[in-house]
Design an enzyme around this catalytic site. Structure first.
Site, PDB file in Angstrom:
ATOM      1  N   GLU A 150      58.648  68.552  49.881  1.00 23.50           N
ATOM      2  CA  GLU A 150      57.908  68.183  51.084  1.00 23.50           C
ATOM      3  C   GLU A 150      56.541  67.608  50.730  1.00 23.50           C
ATOM      4  O   GLU A 150      56.062  66.664  51.388  1.00 23.50           O
ATOM      5  CB  GLU A 150      57.746  69.404  51.993  1.00 23.50           C
ATOM      6  CG  GLU A 150      59.065  69.889  52.603  1.00 23.50           C
ATOM      7  CD  GLU A 150      58.904  71.168  53.396  1.00 23.50           C
ATOM      8  OE1 GLU A 150      57.793  71.764  53.341  1.00 23.50           O
ATOM      9  OE2 GLU A 150      59.865  71.584  54.061  1.00 23.50           O
ATOM     10  N   SER A 203      62.246  61.540  30.297  1.00 23.87           N
ATOM     11  CA  SER A 203      63.245  60.988  31.212  1.00 23.87           C
ATOM     12  C   SER A 203      64.335  60.189  30.514  1.00 23.87           C
ATOM     13  O   SER A 203      65.385  59.947  31.102  1.00 23.87           O
ATOM     14  CB  SER A 203      62.562  60.096  32.262  1.00 23.87           C
ATOM     15  OG  SER A 203      61.940  60.888  33.243  1.00 23.87           O
ATOM     16  N   HIS A 244      69.367  62.830  43.748  1.00 22.04           N
ATOM     17  CA  HIS A 244      69.026  62.801  42.323  1.00 22.04           C
ATOM     18  C   HIS A 244      67.542  63.058  42.124  1.00 22.04           C
ATOM     19  O   HIS A 244      67.135  63.804  41.236  1.00 22.04           O
ATOM     20  CB  HIS A 244      69.405  61.454  41.709  1.00 22.04           C
ATOM     21  CG  HIS A 244      68.964  61.309  40.283  1.00 22.04           C
ATOM     22  ND1 HIS A 244      69.584  61.973  39.249  1.00 22.04           N
ATOM     23  CD2 HIS A 244      67.949  60.603  39.731  1.00 22.04           C
ATOM     24  CE1 HIS A 244      68.972  61.675  38.111  1.00 22.04           C
ATOM     25  NE2 HIS A 244      67.978  60.854  38.381  1.00 22.04           N
ATOM     26  N   SER A 245      66.718  62.441  42.933  1.00 16.96           N
ATOM     27  CA  SER A 245      65.276  62.629  42.898  1.00 16.96           C
ATOM     28  C   SER A 245      64.720  62.157  44.231  1.00 16.96           C
ATOM     29  O   SER A 245      65.467  61.766  45.141  1.00 16.96           O
ATOM     30  CB  SER A 245      64.645  61.833  41.751  1.00 16.96           C
ATOM     31  OG  SER A 245      64.699  60.438  42.023  1.00 16.96           O
TER      32      SER A 245
END
Length: 506
Positions: free
Chosen positions: A163, A249, A378-379
């Protein structure tokens, strides 16, 4: 001696001619075999016999080849055809480089895929009921309760930070929804001396080891208390104190790193191992295969933990591989492997506990494939409803919820109740709110941190870049956060070798 070898040559030539006839014409009946045998003898008598050299070395070589061919021949012939006299029983197996292999006259190809998939280890069913004798569980009340508390904490943490990203307070976030059991249960089965090489969906391992909510917030906001000094993107956590290697990543690059570290532990005879996490997409990289093969050959104590959640961002597992998931790849490399229900916290704990024991005691790598489902996007840069049905996501999130399943078991043991649940969730939400507010107020790392910790003596071009950046920030102060420290920097002189301290205005 020459007569002996000529006789052998006579028989070998006759055998080859006869075998050729059998292969070409498929002759199998007795009459045809005799006819071909007679024809072969006729042809042999029409061939001139050149003299063989008397050199002893040549004789030995020929004898060796002939003897080798005799001892390894696994073909029988009819009594109507002259046979090669072996003088020894036919070989049923041969010790090739790499191990003994049995022979078979059947032309068999290994199956490309198994009709029956590898079974999946499970301890708790969907209703949270034990499928085994409770006495066989190697888990205490204290560990089980902490596991559940941390699973809830991770769940709430994902909600709040997600959020915060949507509100524009942080730039990026990635959740573990549906994979809470994988995070916490696997961490619980390890020792703090074991080194963790994560992908990016394992913050629960850090949480279990003592990484505080404030430390998570500091990293996400990239303030001066961030252990990565603001150099990494959000969710690239790392902790030297907790033996948790910083997230990167780039997919699967952590796998060979984990293998190398495990081999180092092996050489130093440490009572520890490494574990590396990766998704099903990571198993499609070259680093995965190189890591597995190297670890198997060098017998490195490393646990390969694959979170097979069905999706590599938007690519489904069915588009990634033809084999039965990831677990079968371990066998191909000679690595002990197991498939586990990734939504069953007890099964994961048990599997990782035994894998660690096996890796250290037997000095061997172990592969674990945890089957689960990525119940979140996923993100924050992804909308998974664009490539999979929303009702499918909800079915997994509700029907196979690992947190709900484990809570049922903990509650049935009398270790948890609704009141404790409510108090814990409320407390975590409060702590997270305070952590976010505190992280926002802390200034960013100084600009000088962008240029240090790499060179002992920074090169000229790096100094020039720092000067250029500072001048740019001074010129466009309105474009940069006011809490970036640019008032003082340590530079190496561009004109002389000694170090000088230069002050800058805000």
């Amino acid at each position: 001696m020459a007569t002996f070898f000529l006789s052998k040559s006579h028989k070998l030539i006759m055998h080859n001619l006869n075998s050729s006839k059998l292969l070409m014409f498929g002759v199998t009946n007795h009459t045809s075999s005799v006819a071909n045998s007679l024809l072969s003898r006729h042809l042999l008598h029409t061939i001139s016999r050149p003299p063989l050299p008397n050199d002893a070395g040549f004789s030995r070589c020929f004898a060796a080849v002939s003897g080798g061919r005799r001892s390894h021949t696994a073909v029988s012939f009819s009594d109507d055809v002259d046979q090669i006299s072996t003088g020894a029983p036919l070989q049923q197996e041969l010790n090739f480089p790499g191990g003994k292999v049995k022979f078979t006259p059947n032309k068999l190809f290994t199956s490309g895929s198994s009709a029956e998939r590898t079974q999946c280890y499970r301890v708790l069913n969907e209703n949270g009921q034990l499928l085994i004798d409770s006495d066989s569980l190697k888990i205490s009340k204290e560990v089980a309760v902490k596991m559940y508390r941390d699973m809830v904490t991770l769940q709430v943490m994902d909600t709040i930070f997600y959020e915060a990203q949507r509100q524009g307070r942080i730039s990026f976030y990635l959740t573990t929804i549906g994979e809470e059991a994988i995070n916490i249960a696997s961490a619980a089965a390890l020792s703090h001396n074991d080194f963790v090489f994560p992908q990016y969906r394992e913050p629960g391992v850090l949480l279990w080891r003592g990484f505080t909510l404030q430390e998570f917030a500091n990293q996400l906001f990239g303030n001066k208390y961030d252990q990565g000094k603001g150099r990494q993107m959000p969710i690239h956590y790392g902790s030297k104190k907790l033996n948790y290697i910083t997230v990167s990543s780039t997919v699967a690059t952590q796998i060979p790193h984990a293998v190398g570290a495990a081999y180092s532990m092996k050489m130093e005879k440490q009572d520890a191992c490494t574990i590396t996490y990766f998704g099903d997409g990571g198993s499609s990289t070259g680093d995965f295969h190189a890591g597995l093969n190297f670890s198997a050959v060098m017998e490195a104590p490393v646990i390969f933990f694959c979170r097979n959640n069905g999706w590599a961002i938007s690519t489904p597992i069915t588009d990634q591989l033809r084999s039965d998931g990831i677990v079968v790849r371990g066998k191909a490399y000679g690595i002990p492997s197991i498939r586990v229900d990734g939504n069953d916290a007890l099964a994961i704990y048990s599997a990782v506990y035994e894998a660690r024991k096996l890796a250290i005691e037997k000095q061997t790598p172990v592969l674990i494939e945890a089957l689960t489902y990525r119940a979140g996007h996923h993100s924050t840069s992804d909308d998974s409803t664009k490539y999979r049905p929303a009702d499918e996501i909800e079915w997994w999130r509700d029907g196979q919820n690992p947190v709900k399943r484990f809570r049922t078991w903990v509650e049935n043991n009398g270790w948890w109740n609704d009141q404790v649940e409510s108090e814990h969730r409320s407390n975590i939400r409060k702590q997270l709110s305070q952590a976010i507010q505190a992280a926002e107020r802390v200034e960013k790392p100084p600009l000088s941190d962008m240029f240090n910790d790499v060179y002992d003596v920074p090169p000229k071009n790096l100094n020039e870049q720092e000067v250029s950046l500072r001048e740019h920030v001074k010129k466009h102060t309105q474009e940069y956060p006011s809490n970036v420290a640019v008032t003082l920097g340590t530079l190496w002189s561009l004109h002389r070798e000694e170090q000088v301290v230069v002050g800058y205005g805000s």
